[in-house]
Motif scaffolding. Sequence first.
Motif, short mmCIF file in Angstrom:
data_model
loop_
_atom_site.label_atom_id
_atom_site.label_comp_id
_atom_site.label_asym_id
_atom_site.label_seq_id
_atom_site.Cartn_x
_atom_site.Cartn_y
_atom_site.Cartn_z
N HIS A 162 0.80 -1.23 0.00
CA HIS A 162 0.00 0.00 0.00
C HIS A 162 0.83 1.28 0.00
CE1 HIS A 162 -3.83 -2.07 0.64
NE2 HIS A 162 -3.22 -2.83 1.55
N VAL A 163 2.00 1.27 0.64
CA VAL A 163 2.84 2.47 0.72
C VAL A 163 4.27 2.12 0.36
CG1 VAL A 163 1.43 3.74 2.39
CG2 VAL A 163 3.15 2.13 3.20
N ALA A 164 4.93 3.01 -0.38
CA ALA A 164 6.27 2.70 -0.89
C ALA A 164 7.37 2.88 0.14
CB ALA A 164 6.56 3.58 -2.11
N ASN A 165 7.22 3.89 1.02
CA ASN A 165 8.29 4.22 1.96
C ASN A 165 7.73 5.09 3.08
OD1 ASN A 165 8.12 6.87 0.78
ND2 ASN A 165 9.46 6.14 -0.86
N LYS A 166 8.60 5.52 3.98
CA LYS A 166 8.17 6.33 5.12
C LYS A 166 7.61 7.67 4.67
CE LYS A 166 9.75 8.25 9.53
NZ LYS A 166 10.83 8.24 10.55
N SER A 167 8.22 8.27 3.65
CA SER A 167 7.75 9.55 3.14
C SER A 167 6.31 9.43 2.63
CB SER A 167 8.67 10.05 2.03
OG SER A 167 8.20 11.26 1.49
N ASP A 168 6.04 8.37 1.91
CA ASP A 168 4.70 8.11 1.38
C ASP A 168 3.71 7.93 2.53
OD1 ASP A 168 2.74 7.61 -0.52
OD2 ASP A 168 3.18 5.47 -0.62
N LEU A 169 4.16 7.24 3.57
CA LEU A 169 3.30 7.00 4.73
C LEU A 169 2.99 8.29 5.49
CD1 LEU A 169 1.91 4.72 6.23
CD2 LEU A 169 4.03 4.33 7.49
N LEU A 170 4.01 9.13 5.70
CA LEU A 170 3.81 10.42 6.35
C LEU A 170 2.83 11.29 5.57
CD1 LEU A 170 7.41 11.37 7.52
CD2 LEU A 170 5.36 11.50 8.95
N ALA A 171 3.01 11.30 4.25
CA ALA A 171 2.12 12.11 3.41
C ALA A 171 0.68 11.62 3.49
CB ALA A 171 2.62 12.07 1.96
N ALA A 172 0.50 10.30 3.47
CA ALA A 172 -0.84 9.74 3.54
C ALA A 172 -1.51 10.04 4.88
CB ALA A 172 -0.79 8.23 3.30
N ALA A 173 -0.72 9.94 5.96
CA ALA A 173 -1.27 10.25 7.29
C ALA A 173 -1.64 11.72 7.39
CB ALA A 173 -0.25 9.88 8.36
N THR A 174 -0.82 12.59 6.83
CA THR A 174 -1.11 14.02 6.84
C THR A 174 -2.36 14.32 6.02
OG1 THR A 174 1.23 14.55 7.10
CG2 THR A 174 -0.19 16.31 6.28
N ASP A 175 -2.45 13.72 4.85
CA ASP A 175 -3.64 13.91 4.01
C ASP A 175 -4.91 13.51 4.76
OD1 ASP A 175 -2.03 14.74 1.93
OD2 ASP A 175 -2.13 12.86 0.82
N ALA A 176 -4.83 12.42 5.51
CA ALA A 176 -6.00 11.93 6.24
C ALA A 176 -6.43 12.92 7.32
CB ALA A 176 -5.71 10.57 6.86
N VAL A 177 -5.46 13.48 8.05
CA VAL A 177 -5.79 14.46 9.10
C VAL A 177 -6.42 15.70 8.50
CG1 VAL A 177 -4.81 16.02 10.83
CG2 VAL A 177 -4.04 13.66 10.72
N ILE A 178 -5.83 16.23 7.44
CA ILE A 178 -6.35 17.44 6.81
C ILE A 178 -7.72 17.19 6.19
CG2 ILE A 178 -5.98 19.18 5.01
CD1 ILE A 178 -4.17 19.44 7.49
N ALA A 179 -7.90 16.02 5.61
CA ALA A 179 -9.21 15.68 5.03
C ALA A 179 -10.30 15.70 6.10
CB ALA A 179 -9.15 14.31 4.35
N ARG A 180 -9.98 15.22 7.30
CA ARG A 180 -10.96 15.24 8.39
C ARG A 180 -11.30 16.67 8.79
NH1 ARG A 180 -8.00 10.81 10.30
NH2 ARG A 180 -6.88 12.07 11.84
N VAL A 181 -10.28 17.54 8.83
CA VAL A 181 -10.53 18.95 9.17
C VAL A 181 -11.46 19.57 8.15
CG1 VAL A 181 -9.48 21.23 9.43
CG2 VAL A 181 -8.31 19.23 10.35
N MET A 182 -11.18 19.34 6.88
CA MET A 182 -12.01 19.92 5.83
C MET A 182 -13.44 19.38 5.87
SD MET A 182 -10.02 22.09 4.28
CE MET A 182 -9.20 22.37 5.85
N ALA A 183 -13.57 18.10 6.20
CA ALA A 183 -14.89 17.50 6.27
C ALA A 183 -15.67 18.01 7.48
CB ALA A 183 -14.77 15.98 6.34
N ASP A 184 -14.97 18.21 8.60
CA ASP A 184 -15.64 18.67 9.82
C ASP A 184 -16.02 20.14 9.75
OD1 ASP A 184 -15.36 16.17 10.87
OD2 ASP A 184 -13.59 16.63 12.10
N ALA A 185 -15.25 20.92 9.00
CA ALA A 185 -15.51 22.36 8.90
C ALA A 185 -16.57 22.61 7.83
CB ALA A 185 -14.22 23.11 8.55
#
Length: 215
Positions: free
Chosen positions: A49-72
């Motif tokens: 599912h993820v190529a490396n740590k950088s990809d994983l960090l980016a995916a986790a960040t995207d998920a947090v920001i997506a929740r903020v946008m959805a909640d707002a």
Amino acid sequence: MAKRRADGLSKEVIVQAAAAILDDGGEAALTFRALTARLSTGYGAIYHHVANKSDLLAAATDAVIARVMADAVVEDEPREALRTVSLGLFDAIDAHPWVGAQLSREPWRPALLEVYERIGGLLVALDVPEQALFDAAGALVNYVLGVAGQNAANARLLATDRSAFLGDVAAQWAALDPERYPFVHRAATQLREHDDREQFLAGVDIFLAGIATLH
């Protein structure tokens, strides 16, 4: 729907586990070894599912920001909606300090694009002139993410006793020569008692007041 392997492990589950590790120990704690141990799985299931740590960090960040946008949910008038989105980002980065660092490190990723799109769209709704729109959006986004990131870093640094630290600094400010440092001397009391969240929102209001003069 999240892509799922036959073993039941989805990218969403991996990202959630990675976020939990990041929250507990920061970026240094996030390793594929720690992740496989938390998920009781092998490396192959993660790399599917993820190529490396950088990809994983980016995916986790995207998920947090997506929740903020959805909640707002933008039901208020644009100015109030901008305050809501800004405060949502502040709270999210306060809860997940690694998010602020990741947004600064890779500003081209989808998470930051979502932030710009939401804030820019609300500035359009405020009838900010076209020629000022890009600068207004950039200034507000930089303020929101910069202050939120710095606050999160300070919170980690002062996790033991923030009030005692601020009390010490305030005492040092109060002891300064009021003729040489008149503002700092006057601000000493407010430094000791200020609320970071309220001060952040006051800054957003100052930006919005300035933006209102662009008409």
